[in-house]
Design an enzyme around this catalytic site. Structure first.
Site, PDB file in Angstrom:
ATOM      1  CG  HIS A  20     -15.848  19.056   1.544  1.00  0.00           C
ATOM      2  ND1 HIS A  20     -14.712  18.866   0.856  1.00  0.00           N
ATOM      3  CD2 HIS A  20     -16.623  19.025   0.513  1.00  0.00           C
ATOM      4  CE1 HIS A  20     -14.573  18.652  -0.251  1.00  0.00           C
ATOM      5  NE2 HIS A  20     -15.985  18.698  -1.046  1.00  0.00           N
ATOM      6  CG  ASP A  22     -17.536  15.548  -6.519  1.00  0.00           C
ATOM      7  OD1 ASP A  22     -17.798  16.606  -7.286  1.00  0.00           O
ATOM      8  OD2 ASP A  22     -16.607  15.652  -5.914  1.00  0.00           O
TER       9      ASP A  22
END
Length: 417
Positions: A215, A344
């Site tokens: 991220h 994820d």
């Protein structure tokens, strides 16, 4: 009911090519002695959103594939050969830092309650030795990873408390740039890490918390790797050279992983692993913005226009081949010692074909072995690389045992609005 399920599984097995069945069986055999450690699973957030944060509100001991939208349950974890799982204690970047801190502690409590609800299956782990011991005992090592540095509320005291509560990594940002680190998907403010952001990384080294760079912006990656004395991780990121999403890791960083010693745990999110899906998503977002601009105050027109665009532009799909391509690219550029898996699951609304839940790992490993990966390669990918990084982080912390806790803080003058 049980008999019908068994018949369905048997029929599926018969339909699979013999080579695929053999590959998956070989993968499961490897995972009996080497724990598959996934870097990022959002089951705690899925429970918060859909089940009142109550692990007893849904029966995780049963296969929930057909009855819920969940990607994770105990039968599928077992079928997937999962030996260690970093449970993400994500909370949104839109919260105030104080709200994020409180809700992150609540999510840590959720992980502990998941483990307490199924003590025969899960056990909390905070060290590499814990993971290996728990896996050898036939249970799934449950680790805690924080997603978003805003949850420490600019406080190194809170950082230390999160570590005491069991968190073993922090993703420095999520979707938004924070008061001390730039995100990959937001306007930069610091050109990487601020001076306080560097202090955060140093204190993470001191206490033994992994620095997670999923991220974050490329500049933040560079800064964090420069400052950190311990190897870094990417808990759920893929390769930017294969799919040009800013969330993915560029080759310059992959090459640097050889010296850093860290690991990139490849994620399965379709928009991050398929260029076709990424482009479609970008085009759809642009069309939605156009429709909003053309139809202010008319949500029905926006909805109708979006539906018409969707009908004319069917969403492409990703598959196991896309996952394999990213894993292979990370290996090719960074090396076999620097690649892992971070699916994820339960953090996304769509997944690649044949990767619909946590039972998919043997299929992915079998595809890699069909492409020439050896048993030793698979062991490194599955868990050995992550365990090595964990031990390196623990060793750095042990070397700093005599250092005092940092009292660094963001200066009042020059703090962001």
């Amino acid at each position: 009911m049980i008999r019908s399920c068994l018949l369905a599984v048997s029929a599926l097995a018969l339909a699979l090519p013999a080579a695929a069945q053999e590959g998956e069986a070989r993968a499961r055999e490897i995972l009996r002695t080497t724990p598959l450690i996934d870097g990022h699973n959002d089951l705690p957030w899925a429970l918060r959103q859909g089940y009142g944060n109550d692990p007893h509100a849904v029966d995780l001991s049963t296969n929930l594939d057909a009855s819920t939208a969940l990607h994770t349950d105990i039968p599928r974890l077992r079928a997937g050969g999962v030996g260690g799982q970093f449970w993400s204690v994500y909370v949104p970047a839109t919260l105030t830092p104080t709200e994020a801190a409180r809700e992150t502690f609540e999510q840590i409590d959720t992980v502990r309650r998941i483990v307490a609800a199924h003590p025969d299956v899960f056990e909390l782990a905070t060290t590499a030795d814990d993971v290996e011991r728990i896996h050898a005992a036939g249970r799934i090592a449950s680790l805690i990873g924080m997603e978003g540095g805003y949850s420490i509320d600019d406080s190194l005291g809170l950082l230390r408390e999160f570590h005491q509560a069991g968190a073993r990594y922090i993703t420095l940002t999520h979707s938004k740039t924070t008061t001390w680190a730039d995100s990959a998907t937001d306007a930069p403010k610091w050109g990487g890490l601020s001076p306080f952001g560097e202090d955060v990384v140093r204190e993470m080294n001191r206490i033994g918390m992994m620095v997670d760079l999923s991220h974050v912006s490329e500049e933040t990656m560079v800064d964090a790797m420069r400052v950190s004395e311990a190897p870094v991780i990417f808990s759920h990121s893929s390769a930017r050279a294969v799919t040009a999403h800013p969330r993915n890791v560029p080759d310059s960083i992959l090459r640097a992983m050889k010296d850093d010693g860290g690991v990139v745990m490849v994620t399965f999110v379709p928009g991050f692993i398929s260029e076709a899906v990424r482009s479609w998503s970008a085009d759809r977002a642009a069309e939605a913005a156009r429709l909003l601009a053309l139809n202010p105050g008319d949500p029905a027109a926006v909805t109708a226009g979006t539906a018409a665009w969707d009908a004319a532009h069917p969403q492409p799909t990703a598959g196991i081949a896309d996952v394999v391509a990213h894993i292979q690219h990370v290996r090719d550029v960074a090396g076999i010692d620097h690649v892992g898996i971070g699916g994820d699951f339960d953090g996304v609304t769509s997944l690649p074909v044949d990767v619909q839940g946590v039972d998919a790992y043997p299929r992915i490993l079998a595809a890699l072995m069909a492409a020439g990966w050896t048993d030793a390669d698979i062991r490194k990918l599955a868990g050995e690389n992550v365990l090595r990084v964990m031990r390196a982080v623990e060793a750095v912390a042990a070397s700093k045992a005599g250092e005092r806790p940092s009292l660094a803080a963001i200066p009042a003058v020059g703090a962001p609005d």
